[in-house]
Structure formats: structure tokens, C-alpha cells
Design a protein around this motif. Structure first.
Motif, PDB file in Angstrom:
ATOM      1  N   THR A  38       0.870  -1.167   0.000  1.00 41.71           N
ATOM      2  CA  THR A  38       0.000   0.000   0.000  1.00 41.71           C
ATOM      3  C   THR A  38       0.913   1.224   0.000  1.00 41.71           C
ATOM      4  OG1 THR A  38      -1.795  -1.099   1.193  1.00 41.71           O
ATOM      5  CG2 THR A  38      -1.754   1.298   1.268  1.00 41.71           C
ATOM      6  N   GLN A  50      -4.011   7.546  -0.584  1.00 39.96           N
ATOM      7  CA  GLN A  50      -3.620   6.150  -0.403  1.00 39.96           C
ATOM      8  C   GLN A  50      -3.878   5.378  -1.696  1.00 39.96           C
ATOM      9  OE1 GLN A  50      -5.312   4.325   3.093  1.00 39.96           O
ATOM     10  NE2 GLN A  50      -5.217   2.256   2.231  1.00 39.96           N
ATOM     11  N   GLU A 127      -2.591  -4.568   9.235  1.00 46.78           N
ATOM     12  CA  GLU A 127      -3.989  -4.543   8.802  1.00 46.78           C
ATOM     13  C   GLU A 127      -4.471  -3.127   8.525  1.00 46.78           C
ATOM     14  OE1 GLU A 127      -7.290  -5.741  11.575  1.00 46.78           O
ATOM     15  OE2 GLU A 127      -7.507  -7.333  10.072  1.00 46.78           O
ATOM     16  N   GLU A 128      -4.000  -2.149   9.294  1.00 45.77           N
ATOM     17  CA  GLU A 128      -4.369  -0.735   9.098  1.00 45.77           C
ATOM     18  C   GLU A 128      -3.080   0.046   8.830  1.00 45.77           C
ATOM     19  OE1 GLU A 128      -7.321   0.362   8.888  1.00 45.77           O
ATOM     20  OE2 GLU A 128      -8.401  -1.429   9.562  1.00 45.77           O
ATOM     21  N   ARG A 130      -2.311   2.973   7.520  1.00 46.16           N
ATOM     22  CA  ARG A 130      -2.253   4.386   7.911  1.00 46.16           C
ATOM     23  C   ARG A 130      -2.000   4.505   9.418  1.00 46.16           C
ATOM     24  NH1 ARG A 130      -4.316   9.243   5.717  1.00 46.16           N
ATOM     25  NH2 ARG A 130      -5.163   8.042   3.973  1.00 46.16           N
ATOM     26  N   GLN A 131      -2.724   3.699  10.221  1.00 46.87           N
ATOM     27  CA  GLN A 131      -2.542   3.703  11.667  1.00 46.87           C
ATOM     28  C   GLN A 131      -1.129   3.237  12.037  1.00 46.87           C
ATOM     29  OE1 GLN A 131      -5.376   1.206  13.668  1.00 46.87           O
ATOM     30  NE2 GLN A 131      -4.689   1.759  15.718  1.00 46.87           N
ATOM     31  N   GLY A 201      -2.338  -0.958  14.511  1.00 50.89           N
ATOM     32  CA  GLY A 201      -2.698  -1.298  13.133  1.00 50.89           C
ATOM     33  C   GLY A 201      -2.228  -2.675  12.712  1.00 50.89           C
ATOM     34  N   HIS A 203      -2.225  -7.080  13.102  1.00 50.67           N
ATOM     35  CA  HIS A 203      -3.148  -8.177  13.370  1.00 50.67           C
ATOM     36  C   HIS A 203      -2.380  -9.491  13.449  1.00 50.67           C
ATOM     37  CE1 HIS A 203      -6.789 -10.589  13.273  1.00 50.67           C
ATOM     38  NE2 HIS A 203      -6.247 -11.324  12.319  1.00 50.67           N
TER      39      HIS A 203
END
Length: 371
Positions: A38, A50, A127-128, A130-131, A201, A203
Motif C-alpha cells: 500500500t 492512499q 492490517e491498518e 495508515r494507523q 494497526g 493483526h
């Protein structure tokens, strides 16, 4: 510096985040985001647009948030400055963990704290993204997998003791049987540790415990096994019989001790036993006084000087001599099925199995009193 026509980076599992080395971009530049990546446009420390996997030609239409900040001319190939960050979204497998110091776990059944060692592995992914960038990366140009693994190593270890202890209490799992519940404990750990990872962010895709092992010669583990053995013995024999056996063990040990200390201990136990016997016999005498006097029992066999203990309604009675035993038999307070013990017997046996009581068991009951 020359304007960049293609923006892309290649990353393996050793790199989680990498910034493109130049911020000299222009409209018309191609952004290439490989599968499992990403990409983010960053300006002035703030994250804007993004992009997922694929190839994109940059225009004012597909970088609307950045364009709003920079105000790029429409339809132009104007240069602009912006950072491009790539985040690796693939799962990082086989991250190993192990306890540097033992976990202190309390057995929920026997309430004994036992130190154990444990090891295993886990897998995770971002998983996130940006976070993840906002909470862990900061202004670093890249972030390695090893850095994140090291960062979470201590946090995972600090969580494990509480999580595993909670699982043992919830399911009443003894440490002695803990390895038969490894799979359930692993799933529970994965669920609970994920709550902490999600704050960054991340997992956990899996969390595996390979082994939870107490030290066999540790005093607390030995004490735990002894507690289990005792509980099993009480369950099989019953608490009353076990307590009687223990009292006899103590008396035998005291009597067998040589020297003055042993003699004094034996005398003390004998006094206690005599007092107990006196109380029991007094109670029986009081009971017998309320009834007509029975016919005198036959005399004891020659040379019988044994002191007997008899179990009545699960309670230890004695010591008492042969005459007292015969009296109880004649008055139907005990019968051939009651258990007795005397010195020289390996364990408790029925009265009917002892030859010296044969005549007392087979003789007729006492005659009623003459009016």
C-alpha cells in the motif's frame, strides 16, 4: 535533481515500511504499487492519498487530497514535492518467542504457584497501514521486520503470564494437565494479544504455544504433584479412613524412634490414645448403664495382650483390649463386618477374618435379665 518518471520500491519480508528515496515528482509520473503493498503520499508529516496494488499515472484527479494542499495546475506536468511511503501488507511468518525468565503460574485447583518456561511462534501482518505509519514509523526512512519483532517481544512476554493464568482459572485447568490444553490456550492468547496489536494497526494471524514446561525438580512442582496424589487418595479411600491411617502412621513412627526423644514421644502419643480410649469407653459405659446388664462375656484367649482399634460409623475408636472388643460384639454395637487394626496387621481388616473373635461372633446373644 531530475524529476522522477516512475515511483516504485521492492520489499521483502525483512522490510515493513520504506520511503521512496526522492520527493521530486511531477504530474504524469507513474506510481507502481506491487501486490501486497500500500502506498501513501505524505507532505509536511501529514498522510494524504492512499493507493493499493496496481499502476497509476499521477494526475490532479487521482491525488485529490494532495492536490488540494499544493493546488497543482490542471492538465499540466508541473513538478511538485511529496514523499511516497510504501507499506508491506504481507504476513510475517514464524516469529519465534520464548520466556527468558519463567512465568509464575498459580494452579487453580491446588493454589500452588509454579514457575514454568514456554516457547512458540506467531505470525502477523499490517492490517491498518495508515494507523501503523502514524503510531510506529514516525520520520524513519524505513522500518525493518526485526525492529518490530524486537519491539513487541517484551510486550508479548509481559502479557502472557496474565493471559495464561486467566485461561487456567476460567477453565479450571491444572498446571499438571496444561499441555493437553495447548491448542485452546494458544487460541485464547491470540485473541487477547490481538487487542494490544490492534492499537498499532497490526493483526496476529496466529499465535502458537509449542510447550509450557515446569521444572521437574522445582520444590513447588514437587509439592503440586504431592497435592494431586493426596487428593486422589482421599477420593479413593475417603477422608475418615485416610485420617485414621495417618494417625496410625504417626504412632508407629513415634514408637519406632530410638532414644529418650522417641520414648517421650511414644509416651505422649500413648497418653493421648489412652485419653481417647477412656472417653470412648466412658461414653459406651454410660450407654450400657441405661440398659439391663448383659451376661458376662467369655474370658480372652490366653496370652492375648493386643490393643485394638475399631472403625465405628467411619470414626476411629480405641485402643481397647480383647475383653472390650468382645463386650461390643456381645452387645451388638459392632459386628463381624466392622474394620479393626492392631499391631502386626498390614492394614484394616474385618473382625470376622480374625480367629481370636470366632467364639465371640458364633456364641448366642446374652440372656435377658432375671426379674
Amino acid at each position: 535533481m531530475a524529476l522522477i518518471d516512475v515511483v516504485s520500491v521492492q520489499m521483502n519480508n525483512g522490510i515493513l515500511v520504506k520511503k521512496f528515496p526522492s520527493d521530486d515528482l511531477r504530474l504524469g509520473t507513474q506510481l507502481v504499487v506491487y501486490p501486497g503493498q500500500t502506498a501513501f503520499f505524505v507532505k509536511g508529516g501529514k498522510i494524504f492519498d492512499q493507493f493499493e496494488s496496481g499502476t497509476v499515472t499521477l494526475t490532479t484527479n487521482n491525488i485529490p487530497l494532495l492536490n488540494k494542499l499544493i493546488n497543482l495546475p490542471f492538465g499540466s506536468e508541473s513538478p511538485f514535492k511529496a514523499e511516497v511511503w510504501f507499506v508491506n501488507m504481507t504476513a510475517i511468518m514464524a516469529t519465534k518467542w520464548g520466556t527468558a525468565t519463567p512465568l509464575q503460574l498459580e494452579d487453580p485447583k491446588y493454589e500452588i504457584i509454579v514457575p514454568v518456561r514456554s516457547y512458540g511462534q506467531y505470525a502477523f501482518r499490517i492490517e491498518e497501514p495508515r494507523q501503523f505509519l502514524e503510531t510506529l514509523v514516525g520520520n524513519q526512512a524505513s522500518l525493518s521486520t526485526a525492529t518490530i519483532q524486537q519491539y513487541f517481544k517484551g510486550r508479548v512476554m509481559s502479557l502472557l503470564t496474565n493471559i495464561i493464568s486467566d485461561k487456567l482459572v476460567r477453565d479450571n485447568i491444572s498446571i499438571l494437565k496444561i499441555n493437553s490444553h495447548i491448542s485452546d490456550i494458544s487460541e485464547y492468547c491470540c485473541e487477547k494479544i490481538n487487542e494490544r496489536f490492534a492499537q498499532y494497526g497490526l493483526h496476529l494471524t496466529e499465535f502458537d504455544i509449542m510447550s509450557i514446561t515446569p521444572k521437574e525438580d522445582d520444590p513447588s512442582f514437587i509439592k503440586l504433584k504431592e497435592a494431586k496424589d493426596l487428593a486422589a487418595r482421599l477420593k479413593i479411600t475417603g477422608r475418615d479412613v485416610y485420617q485414621m491411617e495417618r494417625s496410625f502412621d504417626v504412632m508407629d513412627s513415634a514408637a519406632s524412634n530410638a532414644g529418650a526423644a522417641g520414648a517421650m514421644m511414644g509416651a505422649g502419643l500413648g497418653l493421648g490414645a489412652g485419653m481417647s480410649a477412656g472417653a470412648q469407653m466412658g461414653h459406651m459405659a454410660q450407654h450400657l448403664n441405661t440398659n439391663p446388664a448383659p451376661v458376662a462375656p467369655p474370658p480372652p484367649l490366653p496370652g492375648n495382650n493386643y490393643q485394638y482399634f475399631v472403625a465405628i460409623n467411619g470414626q476411629q475408636n480405641g485402643p481397647m483390649d480383647f475383653n472390650a472388643m468382645v463386650s461390643l460384639l456381645q452387645n451388638n454395637q459392632i459386628n463381624g463386618d466392622n474394620l479393626i487394626w492392631r499391631a502386626g496387621m498390614a492394614g484394616w481388616e474385618k473382625i470376622a477374618s480374625q480367629p481370636e473373635f470366632a467364639s465371640a461372633l458364633n456364641c448366642p446373644p446374652p440372656l435377658p435379665p432375671t426379674l
